[in-house]
Design a protein around this motif. Structure first.
Motif, short mmCIF file in Angstrom:
data_model
loop_
_atom_site.label_atom_id
_atom_site.label_comp_id
_atom_site.label_asym_id
_atom_site.label_seq_id
_atom_site.Cartn_x
_atom_site.Cartn_y
_atom_site.Cartn_z
N MET A 1 0.89 -1.29 -0.13
CA MET A 1 -0.01 -0.19 0.11
C MET A 1 0.87 1.19 -0.02
SD MET A 1 -2.73 1.07 2.87
CE MET A 1 -4.29 0.79 2.09
N SER A 2 0.33 2.28 -0.70
CA SER A 2 1.27 3.44 -0.81
C SER A 2 0.42 4.57 -0.09
CB SER A 2 1.31 3.96 -2.35
OG SER A 2 1.87 4.95 -2.45
N TYR A 3 1.31 5.47 0.50
CA TYR A 3 0.58 6.55 1.41
C TYR A 3 1.26 7.94 0.75
CZ TYR A 3 -0.75 3.12 4.88
OH TYR A 3 -1.51 2.13 5.59
N ASN A 4 0.35 8.82 0.90
CA ASN A 4 0.87 10.55 0.73
C ASN A 4 1.38 10.73 2.18
OD1 ASN A 4 -0.02 10.59 -1.79
ND2 ASN A 4 -1.99 10.82 -1.29
N ILE A 5 2.61 11.02 2.11
CA ILE A 5 3.20 11.29 3.44
C ILE A 5 3.91 12.70 3.38
CG2 ILE A 5 5.10 10.64 5.03
CD1 ILE A 5 5.06 7.81 3.94
N LEU A 6 3.58 13.55 4.29
CA LEU A 6 4.07 14.73 4.57
C LEU A 6 5.27 14.67 5.53
CD1 LEU A 6 4.18 18.20 4.31
CD2 LEU A 6 2.48 18.03 5.87
N VAL A 7 6.62 15.22 5.22
CA VAL A 7 7.56 15.22 6.14
C VAL A 7 7.89 16.65 6.47
CG1 VAL A 7 9.89 14.42 6.54
CG2 VAL A 7 8.30 13.00 4.98
N THR A 8 7.68 17.33 7.70
CA THR A 8 8.01 18.40 7.84
C THR A 8 9.68 18.56 8.40
OG1 THR A 8 7.14 18.78 10.01
CG2 THR A 8 5.44 19.37 8.32
N GLY A 9 10.15 19.52 7.85
CA GLY A 9 11.77 19.40 8.21
C GLY A 9 12.45 18.32 7.56
N GLY A 10 11.78 17.89 6.51
CA GLY A 10 12.50 16.85 5.71
C GLY A 10 13.85 16.93 5.27
N ALA A 11 14.36 18.25 5.09
CA ALA A 11 15.70 18.45 4.52
C ALA A 11 16.67 18.24 5.34
CB ALA A 11 15.88 19.65 3.72
N GLY A 12 16.35 18.28 6.90
CA GLY A 12 17.46 18.12 7.94
C GLY A 12 17.77 16.64 7.96
N TYR A 13 18.82 16.36 8.96
CA TYR A 13 19.50 15.09 8.99
C TYR A 13 18.62 13.81 8.96
CZ TYR A 13 22.23 11.00 10.46
OH TYR A 13 22.77 9.82 10.46
N LEU A 14 17.60 13.99 9.78
CA LEU A 14 16.75 12.65 10.07
C LEU A 14 15.77 12.56 8.69
CD1 LEU A 14 15.16 12.81 13.57
CD2 LEU A 14 17.09 11.27 12.61
N GLY A 15 15.09 13.59 8.20
CA GLY A 15 14.30 13.66 6.94
C GLY A 15 15.16 13.10 5.80
N SER A 16 16.43 13.54 5.60
CA SER A 16 17.11 13.59 4.64
C SER A 16 17.67 11.80 4.26
CB SER A 16 18.44 14.31 4.55
OG SER A 16 19.60 13.94 5.40
N THR A 17 17.53 11.34 5.54
CA THR A 17 17.78 9.79 5.62
C THR A 17 16.67 9.03 5.42
OG1 THR A 17 18.06 9.80 7.99
CG2 THR A 17 20.04 10.07 6.96
N LEU A 18 15.53 9.37 5.97
CA LEU A 18 14.23 8.68 5.92
C LEU A 18 13.73 8.82 4.40
CD1 LEU A 18 11.78 7.17 7.54
CD2 LEU A 18 11.21 9.64 8.11
N VAL A 19 13.57 10.04 3.80
CA VAL A 19 12.73 10.51 2.73
C VAL A 19 13.09 9.40 1.64
CG1 VAL A 19 12.46 12.08 0.70
CG2 VAL A 19 12.10 12.79 3.25
N PRO A 20 14.66 9.06 1.48
CA PRO A 20 14.91 8.16 0.20
C PRO A 20 14.26 6.88 0.51
CG PRO A 20 16.71 9.49 0.93
CD PRO A 20 15.76 10.06 1.81
N ASP A 21 14.51 6.40 1.90
CA ASP A 21 13.95 5.00 1.95
C ASP A 21 12.25 5.02 1.80
OD1 ASP A 21 16.26 4.21 2.66
OD2 ASP A 21 16.05 4.38 4.91
N LEU A 22 11.75 6.03 2.14
CA LEU A 22 10.04 6.16 2.02
C LEU A 22 9.87 5.86 0.26
CD1 LEU A 22 9.11 8.64 4.76
CD2 LEU A 22 8.88 6.11 4.61
#
Length: 114
Positions: A1-22
């Protein structure tokens, strides 16, 4: 299943490691970041069709409300932590005004979710 995910602060350290995986898992990702530090940590995923990035401030309700309405999941990573970090370094409590602003921002975020 695919979700529409909003990541606030996604360009920070945590987001930049999480976003590619998502993205690799097939989710549609929207990143909202102020780019306060002019980071380019997500440049390597900008070409992906399921990725969008917006420059904006989570404290502005008119920015957050439409993004939250489109999102199935919100991952809140945005934070103005520099004041808290300096308060710790200088052994002083954070300014009350900064804490009040954080609480008001959180209240606006909750209203946008309603």
């Amino acid at each position: 299943m695919s979700y529409n995910i909003l990541v606030t602060g996604g360009a920070g350290y945590l987001g930049s490691t999480l976003v590619p995986d998502l993205l690799q898992l097939g989710h549609k990702i929207t990143v909202l970041d102020s780019f306060m530090y002019k980071q380019a940590s997500l440049n390597h995923v900008c070409h992906q069709p399921n990725f969008s990035v917006l420059k904006g401030d989570i404290r502005i309700e008119s920015v957050m409300a439409p993004l939250i309405k489109k999102a199935d999941i919100v991952i809140p990573l945005a934070a103005l932590v520099i004041g808290i970090v300096w308060a710790y370094v200088l052994s002083r409590p954070p300014r009350p005004a900064a804490m009040e602003e954080s609480m008001e921002s959180f209240s606006r975020f909750r209203r946008a979710l309603a």
